[in-house]
Design an enzyme around this catalytic site. Structure first.
Site, PDB file in Angstrom:
ATOM      1  N   ALA A  82       0.884  -1.254   0.195  1.00 15.09           N
ATOM      2  CA  ALA A  82      -0.122   0.017   0.268  1.00 15.09           C
ATOM      3  C   ALA A  82       1.058   1.138   0.026  1.00 15.09           C
ATOM      4  CB  ALA A  82      -0.813   0.054   1.160  1.00 15.09           C
ATOM      5  N   GLY A  94       0.829  -5.061   0.910  1.00 17.75           N
ATOM      6  CA  GLY A  94      -0.246  -5.092   0.052  1.00 17.75           C
ATOM      7  C   GLY A  94      -0.127  -5.786  -1.295  1.00 17.75           C
ATOM      8  N   GLU A 131      -0.442  -9.247  -0.490  1.00 20.46           N
ATOM      9  CA  GLU A 131      -1.741  -9.421  -0.514  1.00 20.46           C
ATOM     10  C   GLU A 131      -2.638  -9.383  -1.703  1.00 20.46           C
ATOM     11  OE1 GLU A 131      -1.772  -6.436   2.589  1.00 20.46           O
ATOM     12  OE2 GLU A 131      -2.677  -7.666   3.983  1.00 20.46           O
ATOM     13  N   GLU A 145       4.415  -5.134   7.071  1.00 22.69           N
ATOM     14  CA  GLU A 145       3.693  -4.200   8.010  1.00 22.69           C
ATOM     15  C   GLU A 145       4.262  -3.668   9.631  1.00 22.69           C
ATOM     16  OE1 GLU A 145       2.471  -6.361   5.752  1.00 22.69           O
ATOM     17  OE2 GLU A 145       0.889  -5.482   4.719  1.00 22.69           O
TER      18      GLU A 145
HETATM   19  N1  CAA Z   1       4.788   3.251  -0.598  1.00 22.19           N
HETATM   20  C1  CAA Z   1       5.028   4.324  -1.019  1.00 22.19           C
HETATM   21  N2  CAA Z   1       6.325   4.451  -1.652  1.00 22.19           N
HETATM   22  C2  CAA Z   1       7.079   3.348  -1.769  1.00 22.19           C
HETATM   23  C3  CAA Z   1       6.602   2.193  -1.561  1.00 22.19           C
HETATM   24  C4  CAA Z   1       5.374   2.115  -0.601  1.00 22.19           C
HETATM   25  N3  CAA Z   1       4.874   0.841  -0.204  1.00 22.19           N
HETATM   26  N4  CAA Z   1       7.452   1.271  -1.604  1.00 22.19           N
HETATM   27  C5  CAA Z   1       8.658   1.899  -2.335  1.00 22.19           C
HETATM   28  N5  CAA Z   1       7.995   3.267  -2.641  1.00 22.19           N
HETATM   29  C6  CAA Z   1       8.991   4.233  -3.282  1.00 22.19           C
HETATM   30  C7  CAA Z   1      10.040   4.640  -2.572  1.00 22.19           C
HETATM   31  O1  CAA Z   1       9.790   5.662  -1.574  1.00 22.19           O
HETATM   32  C8  CAA Z   1      11.121   5.548  -3.396  1.00 22.19           C
HETATM   33  O2  CAA Z   1      10.350   6.414  -3.886  1.00 22.19           O
HETATM   34  P1  CAA Z   1      11.390   8.089  -3.940  1.00 22.19           P
HETATM   35  O3  CAA Z   1      12.313   7.635  -5.094  1.00 22.19           O
HETATM   36  O4  CAA Z   1      10.409   9.092  -4.186  1.00 22.19           O
HETATM   37  O5  CAA Z   1      12.201   7.903  -2.473  1.00 22.19           O
HETATM   38  C9  CAA Z   1      10.786   4.369  -4.670  1.00 22.19           C
HETATM   39  O6  CAA Z   1       9.378   3.628  -4.295  1.00 22.19           O
HETATM   40  C10 CAA Z   1      11.836   3.394  -4.791  1.00 22.19           C
HETATM   41  O7  CAA Z   1      12.063   2.666  -3.507  1.00 22.19           O
HETATM   42  P2  CAA Z   1      13.218   2.488  -2.738  1.00 22.19           P
HETATM   43  O8  CAA Z   1      14.281   3.526  -3.087  1.00 22.19           O
HETATM   44  O9  CAA Z   1      12.955   2.342  -1.345  1.00 22.19           O
HETATM   45  O10 CAA Z   1      13.804   1.111  -3.425  1.00 22.19           O
HETATM   46  P3  CAA Z   1      14.728   0.082  -2.916  1.00 22.19           P
HETATM   47  O11 CAA Z   1      14.997  -0.773  -4.106  1.00 22.19           O
HETATM   48  O12 CAA Z   1      16.180   0.545  -2.278  1.00 22.19           O
HETATM   49  O13 CAA Z   1      13.932  -0.759  -1.777  1.00 22.19           O
HETATM   50  C11 CAA Z   1      11.922  -1.953  -1.032  1.00 22.19           C
HETATM   51  C12 CAA Z   1      12.962  -1.492  -2.098  1.00 22.19           C
HETATM   52  C13 CAA Z   1      12.578  -2.757  -0.056  1.00 22.19           C
HETATM   53  C14 CAA Z   1      10.866  -2.638  -1.797  1.00 22.19           C
HETATM   54  C15 CAA Z   1      11.534  -0.626  -0.339  1.00 22.19           C
HETATM   55  O14 CAA Z   1      11.081   0.390  -1.206  1.00 22.19           O
HETATM   56  C16 CAA Z   1      10.585  -0.726   0.768  1.00 22.19           C
HETATM   57  O15 CAA Z   1      10.788  -1.441   1.689  1.00 22.19           O
HETATM   58  N6  CAA Z   1       9.268  -0.500   0.638  1.00 22.19           N
HETATM   59  C17 CAA Z   1       8.055  -0.622   1.424  1.00 22.19           C
HETATM   60  C18 CAA Z   1       7.577  -2.094   1.809  1.00 22.19           C
HETATM   61  C19 CAA Z   1       6.561  -1.982   2.726  1.00 22.19           C
HETATM   62  O16 CAA Z   1       6.713  -1.724   3.866  1.00 22.19           O
HETATM   63  N7  CAA Z   1       5.373  -2.419   2.260  1.00 22.19           N
HETATM   64  C20 CAA Z   1       4.277  -2.315   3.018  1.00 22.19           C
HETATM   65  C21 CAA Z   1       3.437  -1.309   2.776  1.00 22.19           C
HETATM   66  S1  CAA Z   1       1.820  -1.254   4.039  1.00 22.19           S
HETATM   67  C22 CAA Z   1       0.687  -2.219   3.409  1.00 22.19           C
HETATM   68  O17 CAA Z   1       0.934  -2.709   2.366  1.00 22.19           O
HETATM   69  C23 CAA Z   1      -0.360  -2.148   4.195  1.00 22.19           C
HETATM   70  C24 CAA Z   1      -1.527  -3.413   3.910  1.00 22.19           C
HETATM   71  O18 CAA Z   1      -1.305  -4.568   4.281  1.00 22.19           O
HETATM   72  C25 CAA Z   1      -2.411  -3.070   2.638  1.00 22.19           C
END
Ligand code: CAA
Length: 259
Positions: free
Chosen positions: A67, A110, A113, A133
């Protein structure tokens, strides 16, 4: 096909709609606009008699990284509750036609999911599944505690949900989260092949089959097998059943008309 801001829609094979999540800069983070478009595109495919199955994919790097954290970080409880935040995601599970997920790269939160809401998951060796999460001070909110547990059992689900540990494609296959791992670079082609195979079957039987398998998650064994038997019996009212069985007896290929 209709133009969208966050997804691409195409028809790579007869009877197949391919939906590609397209927010590459955000690793396909699932914001509200994207999900509304996904709901619209799947509804259109579901109601199109020419379409037999749907493929859902992301990019090589990310199926979806979850998400959209930036969109929800300042959200307040009252608003989340009143608007039933993420409630609209469940619309995907009401799609009657099969959805095949083609997962490469990150399928996190998400994203994992979303893949689990699909009916079949194929993965590239690069795929990475996880529910991180817990690291954000929350828990999965779109089926990660429910569908994941049903797919992989309590211990693996607990480890993923409580520690945020990710699983590789091979691990995901071993634990029954996905149907299979395919050669790198081929996951969309393979998913389209599966969808195309499904699209050639009788659509009424396909729809009934999906309904039956999904009922197994809701019903007791006795109720479930009873429901299955009633669905099975009802298919004797279709032309496709007459055609399918006549074709077998006459040693020829069935020509289903979806009636
Ligand atoms: N939401 C918003 N933006 C996201 C995102 C997310 N879930 N995942 C990645 N992005 C964005 C980053 O912020 C970044 O944007 P900027 O260039 O503007 O800074 C861009 O995508 C590239 O990401 P990274 O620079 O972080 O890329 P990476 O290769 O270094 O890392 C990753 C990749 C490990 C997937 C890392 O991006 C990450 O940890 N993302 C979040 C994963 C996460 O926590 N997901 C769960 C979300 S909560 C949820 O999903 C609730 C639910 O149950 C429905």
């Amino acid at each position: 096909a209709k133009e969208y801001q966050n997804i691409l829609v195409s028809s790579p094979a007869k009877g197949v709609t391919l939906i590609t999540l397209n927010r590459p800069k955000a690793l396909n983070a699932l914001n509200s606009a994207l999900f509304h478009e996904l709901n619209e595109a799947t509804e259109i495919a579901d109601n199109d008699p020419e379409v037999g199955a749907i493929v859902l994919t992301g990019s090589e790097k990310a199926f979806a990284a979850g998400a959209d954290i930036k969109e929800m970080k300042d959200k307040q409880y009252a608003d989340a509750y009143k608007t039933n935040f993420l409630g609209h995601w469940t619309k995907l599970t009401t799609v009657r036609k099969p959805i095949v997920a083609a997962v490469s790269g990150f399928a996190l939160g998400g994203g994992c999911e979303l893949a689990m809401m699909c009916d079949i998951i194929l993965a590239s060796p690069t795929a990475n599944f996880g529910q991180p999460e817990i690291n954000l001070g929350v828990i999965p909110g779109a089926g990660g505690t429910q569908r994941l547990t049903k797919a992989v059992g309590k211990s693996t689900a607990m480890e993923m949900v409580l520690t945020g540990r990710n699983f590789s494609a091979d691990d995901a296959e071993r634990r029954g989260l996905i149907s299979r791992v395919v050669r790198e670079g081929s996951v969309v082609d393979e998913a389209v092949k599966v969808a195309s195979t499904i699209a050639k079957k009788g659509q009424i039987a396909v729809q009934a089959a999906k309904e039956g398998v999904n009922a197994s998650f809701e019903l007791s064994l006795q109720e479930g097998t009873r429901f299955e038997r009633r669905l099975f019996q009802s298919l004797f009212a279709t032309k496709d059943q007459k055609e399918g069985m006549a074709a077998f007896a006459e040693k020829r290929k069935a020509n289903f008309t979806h009636e």
